[in-house]
Structures are given as C-alpha cells and as structure tokens.
Design a protein around this motif. Structure first.
Motif, PDB file in Angstrom:
ATOM      1  N   ASP A 142      38.771  46.660  31.377  1.00 21.01           N
ATOM      2  CA  ASP A 142      39.473  47.721  32.106  1.00 21.01           C
ATOM      3  C   ASP A 142      40.880  47.912  31.551  1.00 21.01           C
ATOM      4  O   ASP A 142      41.294  47.239  30.607  1.00 21.01           O
ATOM      5  N   GLU A 143      41.643  48.842  32.154  1.00 27.24           N
ATOM      6  CA  GLU A 143      42.976  49.178  31.645  1.00 27.24           C
ATOM      7  C   GLU A 143      43.967  48.027  31.752  1.00 27.24           C
ATOM      8  O   GLU A 143      44.979  48.001  31.058  1.00 27.24           O
ATOM      9  N   ALA A 144      43.679  47.048  32.616  1.00 27.83           N
ATOM     10  CA  ALA A 144      44.546  45.885  32.751  1.00 27.83           C
ATOM     11  C   ALA A 144      44.128  44.749  31.816  1.00 27.83           C
ATOM     12  O   ALA A 144      44.703  43.667  31.838  1.00 27.83           O
ATOM     13  N   GLY A 145      43.098  44.981  31.018  1.00 33.12           N
ATOM     14  CA  GLY A 145      42.626  43.963  30.092  1.00 33.12           C
ATOM     15  C   GLY A 145      41.673  42.964  30.720  1.00 33.12           C
ATOM     16  O   GLY A 145      41.399  41.918  30.143  1.00 33.12           O
ATOM     17  N   ARG A 151      33.760  47.703  39.018  1.00 40.91           N
ATOM     18  CA  ARG A 151      34.808  48.701  39.297  1.00 40.91           C
ATOM     19  C   ARG A 151      34.276  49.954  39.989  1.00 40.91           C
ATOM     20  O   ARG A 151      34.917  50.979  40.017  1.00 40.91           O
ATOM     21  N   GLU A 153      44.048  45.519  44.656  1.00 42.79           N
ATOM     22  CA  GLU A 153      45.103  46.503  44.406  1.00 42.79           C
ATOM     23  C   GLU A 153      45.815  46.798  45.714  1.00 42.79           C
ATOM     24  O   GLU A 153      45.142  47.005  46.720  1.00 42.79           O
TER      25      GLU A 153
END
Length: 132
Positions: free
Chosen positions: A28-31, A118, A96
């Motif tokens: 994902d975008e956070a690695g 996700r 989150e």
C-alpha cells in the motif's frame, strides 16, 4: 552435448529467477503488505499518559465489535487532552488515524480499522470518561 545441456539449464534457472522476482506481493501507499485477509476488528484499547503508563481504570474498558464502540474510564486527575492511544487489531489490519501520538480525548473520537486486503473498513467511536 554437455555444453548445450549446460546452456539449457542455465536458461531455465534464469527464467525461474525472473518469474520469481516479477511476482511481488502488493504494497500500500504506506509501504505495508496488502494481504488476502478481510477481517477488520479491534480487540483491545489502551491510553498512556505523559509517564507512558496506562491511565485507564483496570477492567473498565469495553470494546464492542458489534456496535463498533470503545468505552473506557480514565483514572481521576488524568489530563484528557494529552494521551497516547494504542490498540490491538486482527492480523494484517491497520488503524487510521495512526495510534501512538498525543491526542485529545476530552470528546469522543473515531478510529477506522482497515482489513489486510484494504477492502473492509470499520469505524469505531472511542469514548473516554474521567473516573469520579
């Protein structure tokens, strides 16, 4: 003959290496690794004060995975405007906004637990009251 067998083996080895490298798990975008897990729930919740010790009254924290609520009681005298939240979630899930940062709990807050794949998101309302 031996040389051609050696070349064939070498080519097969290289093709296997290329195939193994090309199949990477999604990130994902956070690695963080995206998995196939679709479960999304919180199992426990805690708040730490400025001394990095729990401020919650033992046995008074309730995590309701059906109503998607967390209710907790902070010890008398706790500064509700400067607490660090921590929680446990099912394997591969993320929370989150990020836990572990100084947060104001003088009003109810929401935290979303996102499944490992996700795709499933469950938003919990966290309400902390001060012990009387």
């Amino acid at each position: 003959m031996k040389r051609s067998i050696l070349y064939i083996c070498l080519c097969l080895f290289m093709l296997a290496g290329i195939a193994a490298c090309s199949k990477q798990d999604p990130i994902d975008e956070a690695g963080l690794l995206i998995t196939q897990r679709s479960q999304s729930y919180m199992t426990s919740f805690d708040l730490l004060g400025s001394d990095h010790r729990t401020v919650l009254v033992s046995g008074q924290t309730k995590v309701d995975t059906t109503a998607l609520t967390v209710t907790a009681v902070a010890k008398f005298g706790t500064n509700m405007q400067r607490l660090k939240p921590f929680c446990s979630v099912v394997s591969d899930a993320i929370v989150e906004p990020t836990m572990g940062v100084w947060t104001d709990f003088s009003q109810p807050l929401t935290y979303t637990v996102v499944s490992g794949n996700r795709l499933v998101r469950k938003t919990y309302t966290v309400t902390v009251t001060l012990q009387k």
